[in-house]
Write an enzyme that holds these catalytic residues in place. Structure first.
Site, short mmCIF file in Angstrom:
data_model
loop_
_atom_site.label_atom_id
_atom_site.label_comp_id
_atom_site.label_asym_id
_atom_site.label_seq_id
_atom_site.Cartn_x
_atom_site.Cartn_y
_atom_site.Cartn_z
N LYS A 93 0.86 -1.19 0.00
CA LYS A 93 0.00 0.00 0.00
C LYS A 93 0.89 1.24 0.00
CE LYS A 93 -4.49 0.75 2.26
NZ LYS A 93 -5.22 0.70 3.53
O1 G3P Z 1 -8.51 1.59 4.74
C1 G3P Z 1 -8.66 2.96 5.06
C2 G3P Z 1 -9.53 3.09 6.27
O2 G3P Z 1 -8.99 2.34 7.34
C3 G3P Z 1 -9.75 4.52 6.68
O3 G3P Z 1 -10.94 4.56 7.38
O4 G3P Z 1 -12.55 5.37 9.06
O5 G3P Z 1 -10.11 6.05 9.19
O6 G3P Z 1 -11.58 6.96 7.37
P1 G3P Z 1 -11.31 5.79 8.30
#
Ligand code: G3P
Length: 229
Positions: free
Chosen positions: A83
């Protein structure tokens, strides 16, 4: 549509992988930090549990160090997906890794223009963050619809749209309607997908009526087997 689980929590991954519905896993530095464990150990264990793509994010910001970190991470298991952030160094790394046939997930995507760059860099996956756009009062799914439409114009764009930053079942349905290839789900969201009160009530009614018959499928089969002997 592929379902990835968005966590570095091995207990959650094992539990959800048992459903047979998990096609991969995504992690990021925040999720690794939340696990409280050594990153290389966690990624290795996840790769043992889930045979599909497992995203492990580089933490460097320059090309040379990203490549060095990618060498370490991709050596862990063949299903490791590197990633990289959607930055000039990240996309340069993406292109170099793809030339070595290493899967790459380009993350932190917030615009269609960025998604075009990632596809041109040969990304295996692009991760647009719908929840964080919603958090700003925008409609994050609009970005998914735009990316899917743009990618469909070019046969040489092989990048799969991996919807990330998912906040609930509605994002999953909207992503599916938009034609996204993958959603990466927080564990609680995956579990929410099963739930509907009419399903629970209907099953309870079926079982109540069945119980009133006093019948048993297995007992009837056993009776028939005994009668045939
Ligand atoms: O894979 C990306 C994800 O973990 C981000 O999620 O909820 O931190 O925006 P969030």
């Amino acid at each position: 549509m592929k379902f990835f689980v968005d966590t570095a929590d091995l207990a959650e991954i094992r539990d959800l992988a048992d459903s047979g519905l998990v096609d991969g896993v995504t992690t990021n530095p925040s999720l690794i930090a939340k696990s409280g464990r050594n990153m290389l150990d966690v990624i290795a264990e996840i790769c043992d549990v889930v045979p599909g793509p497992v995203s492990a994010e580089v933490t460097a910001t320059d090309f040379e160090t990203m490549m060095a970190e990618a060498d370490v991470l991709s050596a862990i298991a063949k299903n490791v997906t590197i990633k990289v952030p959607l930055t000039p160094a990240g996309l340069k790394t993406c292109k170099a890794l793809r030339e070595r046939d290493i899967m790459v997930n380009v993350t932190l995507c917030f615009s269609a223009a960025q998604a075009v760059l990632a596809a041109k860099a040969g990304a295996s996956f692009i991760s647009p963050f719908v929840g964080r756009l919603d958090d700003m009062g925008l409609r994050g799914i609009d970005l998914i619809e735009d990316i899917v439409e743009i990618y469909a114009q070019y046969d040489n764009f092989e990048t799969e749209v991996l919807v990330a930053s998912i906040r609930g079942p509605a994002h999953v349905v909207e992503s599916a309607m938009a034609g996204a290839h993958v959603v990466t789900l927080p564990p609680n969201v995956l579990r929410q997908l099963y739930k509907h009160p009419l399903t629970d009530n209907g099953l309870a009614a079926f079982l109540k009526d069945w119980e009133a018959t006093g019948q048993s499928i297995l007992e009837q089969a056993n009776d028939r087997k005994n009668a045939a002997e």
